[in-house]
Design a protein around this motif. Structure first.
Motif, PDB file in Angstrom:
ATOM      1  N   UNK A 240       0.796  -1.215   0.000  1.00  0.00           N
ATOM      2  CA  UNK A 240       0.000   0.000   0.000  1.00  0.00           C
ATOM      3  C   UNK A 240       0.836   1.277   0.000  1.00  0.00           C
ATOM      4  N   UNK A 241       1.971   1.259   0.722  1.00  0.00           N
ATOM      5  CA  UNK A 241       2.750   2.501   0.826  1.00  0.00           C
ATOM      6  C   UNK A 241       3.930   2.552  -0.147  1.00  0.00           C
ATOM      7  N   UNK A 242       3.940   1.656  -1.142  1.00  0.00           N
ATOM      8  CA  UNK A 242       5.090   1.576  -2.052  1.00  0.00           C
ATOM      9  C   UNK A 242       4.643   1.367  -3.502  1.00  0.00           C
ATOM     10  N   UNK A 243       3.630   2.099  -3.909  1.00  0.00           N
ATOM     11  CA  UNK A 243       3.095   1.922  -5.257  1.00  0.00           C
ATOM     12  C   UNK A 243       3.768   2.802  -6.305  1.00  0.00           C
ATOM     13  N   UNK A 244       4.715   3.622  -5.894  1.00  0.00           N
ATOM     14  CA  UNK A 244       5.356   4.533  -6.837  1.00  0.00           C
ATOM     15  C   UNK A 244       6.038   3.824  -7.993  1.00  0.00           C
ATOM     16  N   UNK A 245       6.800   2.759  -7.689  1.00  0.00           N
ATOM     17  CA  UNK A 245       7.502   2.051  -8.760  1.00  0.00           C
ATOM     18  C   UNK A 245       6.523   1.378  -9.723  1.00  0.00           C
ATOM     19  N   UNK A 246       5.368   0.971  -9.197  1.00  0.00           N
ATOM     20  CA  UNK A 246       4.337   0.383 -10.066  1.00  0.00           C
ATOM     21  C   UNK A 246       3.743   1.458 -10.990  1.00  0.00           C
TER      22      UNK A 246
END
Length: 521
Positions: A240-246
């Motif tokens: 949830x807190x690491x969607x930037x790379x996606x």
């Protein structure tokens, strides 16, 4: 034996009738197999770069006529479209290569893999197999299929990569995306070159500016998504807190998808005339050239009768070389194309030196980027504020600096002051070494990308270019292995990389062909 008459490349093509047609027919007249004395006398004008290699005089004569026709038509809107749409392939190659390095840290935080450099190997494996696959198929079934579908394949897997559930699946999708994007790069230069008038061939070097644009786009997307949608460590990282790379994958994949659709709808590419000549499809050659001439109201005096008067290309004329094996989808087919790249001593030397150059820069470029950050950090380099936003902003600005070098290289390679393509590569390599890489390395890189297809024979251009870029990717894989087992804080690899550029300059001096002022075959 007296010297044969040549077709004067400086004459108006409209005036080349009557006796001139007989000259071409005499030029292409088949001799008995093995009469090397006659073959040594058969050539076309020195304006055709590989025209005097004597591998197939009939093919040389036809290629000369096609070059005349392309020069007569001149540069058109069709070529501008090709410059942009083929430039997409350049941009995507650098885009995919940089995305995996941009997102690797954040993806590793989320998946906590045992081998953190897996993405680097995955992307280079995909680019290696893509370069070989698309390069070979370009010589077997033509350029059009790869041009139309390779970017589409790349875009689909780039989008899917953003939804990867674990490290291994991410590596698979990165590899498949690179298979399409990296393989496409083999065709970008070939397709553009085979349509270009001779005086505009320098634009193949300029097209490398799209490589820098791809790097800039990757940096901008990283700046847009990573600062606000990324975790800080393995311990705090969740889906949830690491969607930037996606989001970076989704955005870039969507952009590549739009590019791939534009390729199919905007240009509706026809097979290149030079590939068709090697296939013996003279009627389609005339149809393609006349289509461009009529669409842009340009003259084209080449006729089917003049092409057919030259004879039949390949083994059927008794002196030529086959451009295909009996079964096109076989290992013998690969052997035929490899043999064609070494059909003469001079051509074989050229092919070998080109491949060696790609090996050298394939090792120097990624090794430098791997070792430099750690080397600077261990030497106390201070970078000021290092928030995520500032970091990725600076990254995008730095990538912007990679665009001017190919533009400069495009100017240099057409100027006699810089000794053409070879001189540009020599200067680019030495300046890169002197400035410790900066972004001047793209002068050498961009010129080498353009030089390679220019000095390869059309019938085997895809194979030669594919192997060259494939060797480059092999060294990229090796650099990831070296970075894993070596001490990244030592300055030795940095100096070795600089020394490699000196070797590249020496190799460029030894290149036997200079395309400036000559027409590619």
């Amino acid at each position: 034996m007296s010297d044969p008459k040549f077709v004067d490349e400086n004459r108006d093509p409209k005036s080349m009738t009557g006796e001139d047609d007989k000259d071409v027919e005499a030029l292409a007249r088949p001799y008995p197999v093995g009469t090397n004395e006659e073959l040594d006398d058969v050539s076309v004008q020195k304006g055709d770069l590989l025209g005097q290699e004597h591998t197939d005089p009939v093919l040389n004569a036809k290629m000369h006529l096609v070059n005349d026709a392309i020069d007569e038509i001149g540069f058109t809107g069709y070529h501008w479209k090709l410059f942009v749409l083929n430039g997409f392939g350049y941009a995507v190659d650098s885009l995919i290569l940089l995305i995996q390095s941009i997102i690797a840290t954040q993806a590793a935080y989320e998946f906590n893999p045992s081998f953190t450099r897996g993405m680097t190997i995955a992307v280079y494996v995909g680019m290696l197999t893509g370069a070989l696959f698309w390069g070979l198929t370009a010589d077997i079934i033509g350029r059009k299929f790869a041009f139309n579908f390779s970017l589409l394949i790349c875009s689909i897997f780039a989008i899917v990569a953003g939804a990867s559930p674990n490290w291994y699946v991410l590596g698979l999708f990165v590899c498949l995306s690179a298979f399409g994007g990296g393989g496409n790069l083999v065709l970008d230069t070939a397709v553009f070159l085979e349509y270009l008038p001779s005086k505009n061939q320098w634009l193949v070097t300029l097209m490398a500016a799209w490589w820098g644009l791809g790097q800039l786009v990757a940096g901008l997307f990283a700046w847009a998504f990573l600062p606000n949608y990324s975790c800080d460590s393995v311990e705090t990282c969740t889906y949830e807190n690491n969607k930037g790379w996606r989001y970076v994958w989704y955005a870039n994949g969507a952009l590549v998808f739009v590019m791939s659709i534009a390729r199919i709808t905007v240009i509706k590419l026809r097979e290149t005339p030079k590939f068709l000549i090697g296939e013996g499809k003279d009627e389609q050659v005339i149809e393609t050239l006349q289509f461009i001439a009529n669409k842009y109201n340009r003259p084209c005096s080449l006729t089917l009768e003049r092409l057919q008067a030259c004879g039949v290309t390949g083994a059927a004329n008794g002196i030529g070389l086959d451009v295909h094996a009996k079964s096109r989808f076989s290992f013998k087919e690969v052997g035929v194309h490899l043999k064609g790249l070494f059909a003469s001593r001079k051509l074989g030397l050229s092919t070998s030196l080109i491949w060696f150059s790609w090996l050298l820069i394939g090792l120097a470029y990624p090794l430098y980027n791997v070792f430099l950050p750690t080397y600077l950090a261990t030497r106390g380099a201070e970078f000021g504020e290092q928030s995520q936003s500032v970091y990725w902003r600076n990254y995008a600005i730095a990538n912007l600096c990679s665009i001017p070098s190919p533009v400069l290289a495009g100017y240099m390679c057409r100027s006699p002051w810089f000794w053409g393509r070879r001189g540009t590569m020599i200067i680019g390599a030495l300046v890169t070494m002197a400035f410790f890489f900066a972004y001047t390395q793209n002068i050498y890189y961009g010129t080498l990308y353009a030089y390679t297809p220019e000095v390869l024979p059309s019938a085997h251009r895809g194979t030669g270019n594919g192997i060259a870029i494939g060797l480059n990717r092999v060294m990229g894989i090796l650099s990831a292995v070296i970075a894993t087992v070596a001490d990244t804080s030592t300055p030795v690899p940095i100096y070795i990389c600089a020394a490699l550029y000196i070797v590249m300059a020496a190799v460029a001096c030894a290149f036997p062909y200079e395309p400036m002022g000559r027409r590619s075959s």
